[in-house]
Design an enzyme around this catalytic site. Structure first.
Site, mmCIF file in Angstrom:
data_model
loop_
_atom_site.group_PDB
_atom_site.id
_atom_site.type_symbol
_atom_site.label_atom_id
_atom_site.label_comp_id
_atom_site.label_asym_id
_atom_site.label_seq_id
_atom_site.Cartn_x
_atom_site.Cartn_y
_atom_site.Cartn_z
ATOM 1 N N CYS A 60 4.946 21.620 21.500
ATOM 2 C CA CYS A 60 4.558 20.577 20.552
ATOM 3 C C CYS A 60 3.596 19.616 21.258
ATOM 4 O O CYS A 60 3.918 19.088 22.325
ATOM 5 C CB CYS A 60 5.792 19.819 20.077
ATOM 6 S SG CYS A 60 5.370 18.237 19.333
ATOM 7 N N HIS A 92 6.243 0.480 17.373
ATOM 8 C CA HIS A 92 6.541 0.130 15.977
ATOM 9 C C HIS A 92 6.185 -1.325 15.713
ATOM 10 O O HIS A 92 5.648 -1.672 14.668
ATOM 11 C CB HIS A 92 8.030 0.305 15.660
ATOM 12 C CG HIS A 92 8.566 1.664 15.971
ATOM 13 N ND1 HIS A 92 9.672 1.850 16.751
ATOM 14 C CD2 HIS A 92 8.148 2.894 15.612
ATOM 15 C CE1 HIS A 92 9.927 3.152 16.855
ATOM 16 N NE2 HIS A 92 9.003 3.805 16.170
ATOM 17 N N LYS A 116 1.652 8.121 25.384
ATOM 18 C CA LYS A 116 2.080 7.402 24.186
ATOM 19 C C LYS A 116 3.514 6.910 24.380
ATOM 20 O O LYS A 116 4.372 7.662 24.822
ATOM 21 C CB LYS A 116 2.032 8.335 22.981
ATOM 22 C CG LYS A 116 2.467 7.647 21.701
ATOM 23 C CD LYS A 116 2.732 8.618 20.566
ATOM 24 C CE LYS A 116 3.302 7.869 19.374
ATOM 25 N NZ LYS A 116 3.914 8.723 18.380
ATOM 26 N N HIS A 171 5.427 16.027 21.598
ATOM 27 C CA HIS A 171 6.682 15.865 22.331
ATOM 28 C C HIS A 171 6.783 16.753 23.567
ATOM 29 O O HIS A 171 7.722 16.610 24.347
ATOM 30 C CB HIS A 171 7.874 16.139 21.410
ATOM 31 C CG HIS A 171 7.965 15.163 20.287
ATOM 32 N ND1 HIS A 171 7.353 15.363 19.070
ATOM 33 C CD2 HIS A 171 8.565 13.956 20.214
ATOM 34 C CE1 HIS A 171 7.600 14.334 18.284
ATOM 35 N NE2 HIS A 171 8.322 13.459 18.947
ATOM 36 N N CYS A 194 8.994 16.305 15.201
ATOM 37 C CA CYS A 194 7.911 15.859 14.310
ATOM 38 C C CYS A 194 8.267 16.096 12.847
ATOM 39 O O CYS A 194 7.609 15.572 11.959
ATOM 40 C CB CYS A 194 6.619 16.620 14.588
ATOM 41 S SG CYS A 194 5.978 16.424 16.233
ATOM 42 N N CYS A 225 8.225 21.932 14.814
ATOM 43 C CA CYS A 225 8.784 21.001 15.806
ATOM 44 C C CYS A 225 9.789 20.114 15.095
ATOM 45 O O CYS A 225 9.458 19.408 14.141
ATOM 46 C CB CYS A 225 7.713 20.137 16.471
ATOM 47 S SG CYS A 225 8.454 18.830 17.492
ATOM 48 N N LYS A 246 10.196 7.220 22.185
ATOM 49 C CA LYS A 246 11.578 7.320 22.619
ATOM 50 C C LYS A 246 11.794 8.636 23.362
ATOM 51 O O LYS A 246 12.472 8.686 24.388
ATOM 52 C CB LYS A 246 12.484 7.269 21.385
ATOM 53 C CG LYS A 246 13.939 7.160 21.755
ATOM 54 C CD LYS A 246 14.819 7.386 20.552
ATOM 55 C CE LYS A 246 16.261 7.529 20.989
ATOM 56 N NZ LYS A 246 17.047 8.280 20.026
ATOM 57 N N HIS A 276 10.635 0.009 18.888
ATOM 58 C CA HIS A 276 10.031 -0.322 20.183
ATOM 59 C C HIS A 276 8.675 -0.967 19.964
ATOM 60 O O HIS A 276 8.254 -1.196 18.826
ATOM 61 C CB HIS A 276 9.990 0.896 21.106
ATOM 62 C CG HIS A 276 9.151 2.050 20.624
ATOM 63 N ND1 HIS A 276 7.790 1.967 20.450
ATOM 64 C CD2 HIS A 276 9.491 3.309 20.272
ATOM 65 C CE1 HIS A 276 7.321 3.131 20.036
ATOM 66 N NE2 HIS A 276 8.346 3.955 19.897
HETATM 67 N N1 MSP Z 1 8.375 7.891 8.989
HETATM 68 C C1 MSP Z 1 7.053 8.223 9.388
HETATM 69 C C2 MSP Z 1 6.056 7.426 8.588
HETATM 70 C C3 MSP Z 1 6.130 7.559 7.113
HETATM 71 S S1 MSP Z 1 5.004 6.541 6.311
HETATM 72 C C4 MSP Z 1 5.089 6.974 4.716
HETATM 73 C C5 MSP Z 1 6.869 7.920 10.870
HETATM 74 N N2 MSP Z 1 7.742 7.093 11.411
HETATM 75 S S2 MSP Z 1 7.754 6.702 12.957
HETATM 76 O O1 MSP Z 1 8.811 5.756 13.084
HETATM 77 O O2 MSP Z 1 7.807 7.851 13.782
HETATM 78 O O3 MSP Z 1 6.407 6.030 13.271
HETATM 79 C C6 MSP Z 1 5.961 4.961 12.494
HETATM 80 C C7 MSP Z 1 4.684 4.422 13.034
HETATM 81 O O4 MSP Z 1 4.857 3.897 14.322
HETATM 82 C C8 MSP Z 1 3.583 5.471 13.118
HETATM 83 O O5 MSP Z 1 2.411 4.940 12.538
HETATM 84 C C9 MSP Z 1 3.363 5.644 14.556
HETATM 85 O O6 MSP Z 1 2.033 5.895 14.832
HETATM 86 C C10 MSP Z 1 3.758 4.258 15.073
HETATM 87 N N3 MSP Z 1 4.044 4.367 16.456
HETATM 88 C C11 MSP Z 1 5.087 4.972 17.069
HETATM 89 N N4 MSP Z 1 4.871 4.908 18.418
HETATM 90 C C12 MSP Z 1 3.695 4.274 18.661
HETATM 91 C C13 MSP Z 1 2.986 3.912 19.789
HETATM 92 N N5 MSP Z 1 3.388 4.200 20.997
HETATM 93 N N6 MSP Z 1 1.826 3.213 19.614
HETATM 94 C C14 MSP Z 1 1.374 2.840 18.381
HETATM 95 N N7 MSP Z 1 2.027 3.183 17.297
HETATM 96 C C15 MSP Z 1 3.176 3.943 17.423
HETATM 97 O O7 MSP Z 1 5.936 8.441 11.445
#
Ligand code: MSP
Length: 626
Positions: free
Chosen positions: A144, A22, A297, A147, A130, A127, A300, A19
């Site tokens: 949590c 990411h 934030k 979440h 997480c 959690c 999903k 999304h």
């Molecule tokens: N798999 C772990 C990271 C391991 S790194 C060795 C993880 N994955 S994640 O898919 O949940 O998130 C990846 C990144 O996307 C995180 O840095 C997270 O902060 C970022 N984001 C997820 N949602 C976000 C927002 N709404 N806004 C900004 N960044 C976001 O964590």
């Protein structure tokens, strides 16, 4: 010394579709990678997917799929997503790959043998989303904090990494490396975490409960806990311990993350590196959250995600990239919406940059025989050559939004320069001077285009083609004046940021459409919807593809429009220049035989006769007609 740059994104969990949250981390990393390549750095840009652990395992089961088939499928979606956003990564790592498994097991073994891993019992509040335990204090009203879901009390046999042993060392490291973590606020947060004992880190899960992971090399009954597995991707992807890539790039590593994974990157990872005898990374950039329309934030789990691909389809990928980089102060939580994107698209991209290119092209075709004129000295436009140095600094400080703001302020300045020097008037008195002005504008655009390339690579390539500029660029070329060569420009070029790409808001107040008269009469409020303005014809020519049409360039004082009018039978182009006509200024743009018409001019017609509605007296262009 060779300039080298290594940049990483977090590796994404494959339990969710990509999304905008990411996409943001990835776009920032791609921007930095492109910026450094442009600046002559040997660059490696790594991204990838995090594929082990309980959440992913459950998601696979939930989807009724074999875990491997599931992670293959979702990982591929991330790769496709990055293609759609123009992400030019050099490496893509998946934690289920053999090259990664080997490194994780090697490092575990090394740390185990050094006596930094022991077996114990863990009990805590966990959690599942997480994939981590929380302390009582960290929960928000017993749930949590991320979440808003209940946590589970869990007890199990785990292996632990002696993290606490390295706390003092880490505090000292942070103190002697003040620019390790940025923005500054996050460094302070980490120092605050380290002010109290951090305890040891659980690094395994019983295989019986979570079969989906890398087994510990000395105990097959346990798999590696997700962080000890995932963080090592940053070195496994480079071929640690003896790969060429590791040797070259690791000493220059920048990690970019979101603030929710600060602790793993600022506490777990450095202590892991230290214990494994691997040198520290160079920088950690910490981004804030993108917030959904509900101010929370984007995630999903909360169901408030914005789909970056729908946006890219509607506005183009470069517009989405530009929006994210220009709008979000790195490190801060920022609300994002399609509405805000559209505003940026229209104001910055269509009106400022796109319009500048279009009017410059139109004037080159008209006043400079369709070529970039001979080089001349720069006047005030030459100040652009100092921008690259300034932007280098801003980019180093992760102030992308300011960097783009300054580049675009320069673009606005070029539009102002044209309005002040009025090449269409100059041309009549002194064609040489008109061409000199146009040369400076092209040079200005050449400089701006280099600075904007990392944010909008494809659009800028198009822009450069439209002005006959070569495609390959280096940042240092933005620091020199006079490099645009006197080459012909193409006769046709697509509109860079068409306004029709930005869908109008539906509903009351948003539509510029005027309803037909009802009962033969309209109310004043209907008439008020039509914006009529005085416009001065600054240039006119025959339409390239239609005999009955003329293409007029109109000045509204602070902006210019192109209007296609069906008046070729009654007016010759040259007799129109200087006339003040009445323009319907808020009409939706329309394409007429390949040329975009941005409004319509009024004329009276009776049978075979036609006369333009013109305005007498000393009234400036742009004035409202009521
Ligand atoms: N798999 C772990 C990271 C391991 S790194 C060795 C993880 N994955 S994640 O898919 O949940 O998130 C990846 C990144 O996307 C995180 O840095 C997270 O902060 C970022 N984001 C997820 N949602 C976000 C927002 N709404 N806004 C900004 N960044 C976001 O964590």
């Amino acid at each position: 010394m060779e300039k080298v740059f290594y940049i990483t994104t977090p590796i994404y969990y494959v339990n969710a579709e990509p999304h905008l949250g990411h996409a943001y981390s990835t776009v920032v990393a791609d921007f930095l990678a492109r910026w450094h390549r442009l600046d002559g750095y040997r660059t490696f840009f790594l991204t990838g997917t995090d594929e082990h652990g309980e959440t992913v395992y459950r998601a696979a089961l939930g989807a009724g799929e074999d875990p491997k088939a599931f992670v293959d499928r979702v990982s591929e979606r991330f790769r496709r997503a990055w293609d759609l956003l123009g992400i030019a990564y050099d490496g893509f790592i998946r934690t289920t790959e053999e090259r990664h498994r080997r490194v994780v097991q090697g490092v575990l073994q090394k740390v185990y043998e050094a006596g930094d891993i022991y077996y114990g019992e863990y009990e805590g509040l966990y959690c599942v989303s997480c994939e981590r335990f929380y302390t009582e204090k960290e929960l928000s009203e017993g749930l949590c904090p991320l979440h808003g879901r209940p946590v589970e009390r869990r007890k199990e046999g785990n292996y632990f990494f002696r993290m606490e042993r390295y706390r003092e060392w880490l505090i000292d490291y942070l103190q002697t490396h003040p620019d390790l973590i940025r923005p500054e606020g996050y460094r302070n947060e980490v120092l605050a975490m380290l002010a109290e004992p951090i305890g040891d880190l659980s690094i395994s899960r019983p295989k019986a409960r979570v079969p989906w992971g890398i087994p510990l090399p000395w105990d097959e009954g346990h798999v590696t806990y997700v962080w000890f597995d995932a963080l090592l991707n940053y070195v496994s992807a480079l071929g640690y311990p003896d790969g060429e890539g590791y040797r070259i790039f690791w000493p220059h590593a920048w990690h970019l993350i979101g603030k929710d994974i600060l602790k793993p990157h600022a506490v777990f990872w450095p202590t892991m590196l230290k214990a494994a005898g691997i040198p520290m990374y160079r920088h950690l950039g910490v981004g804030g959250f993108l917030l959904g329309p509900d101010g929370r934030k984007m995630s999903k789990t909360l169901g408030n995600v914005v789909d970056p691909f729908a946006l890219a389809e509607r506005y183009g990928k470069d517009a989405v990239r530009y929006y994210l980089l220009r709008e979000i102060p790195y490190g801060q939580d920022t609300p994002v919406s399609e509405e805000a994107l559209r505003t940026r698209y229209e104001a910055d991209l269509a009106d400022d940059l796109g319009n500048l290119v279009q009017r410059t092209r139109a004037m080159l075709l008209r006043y400079a025989e369709g070529r970039v004129p001979e080089p001349v000295a720069g006047e005030e436009v030459e100040e652009g050559t100092r921008l690259a140095e300034r932007l280098r600094l801003l980019v180093r400080e992760l102030k992308f939004h300011v960097a783009l703001e300054e580049a675009m302020a320069y673009v606005k300045g070029l539009n102002r320069y044209i309005n002040e020097r009025r090449p269409w008037e100059l041309y009549r008195k002194d064609p040489g001077e008109a061409r000199a002005v146009l040369y400076r504008v092209v040079e200005g655009l050449r400089i701006a285009s280099i600075l904007l390339t990392p944010a909008m690579p494809d659009k800028i390539a198009e822009l450069r083609r439209a002005l006959g500029l070569k495609e390959e660029v280096r940042l240092e070329e933005a620091e020199r004046w006079g490099l645009a060569e006197p080459l012909p420009i193409p006769e046709e070029a697509p509109v860079l940021f068409p306004k029709e790409a930005a869908p109008q808001r539906a509903g009351p107040g948003g539509s510029a459409e005027v309803k037909g008269p009802q009962g033969g009469r309209i109310g004043l409020e209907d008439f008020a919807k039509v914006e009529l303005r005085v416009a001065e014809v600054v240039a006119a020519e025959r339409h390239p593809n239609a005999d009955r049409l003329l293409v007029l360039r109109l000045s509204l004082g602070n902006e210019e429009r192109t209007v296609v009018a069906g008046i070729a039978r009654w007016y010759r182009p040259e007799e129109l220049v200087g006339k003040k006509v009445v323009l319907v200024a808020n009409l939706k743009p329309a394409r007429l035989r390949g040329v975009e018409s941005q409004g319509m001019i009024l004329a009276a017609q009776e049978g075979d006769r036609l006369a333009l509605a013109t305005v007498e007296g000393d009234i400036p262009p742009g004035a409202v007609v009521r």
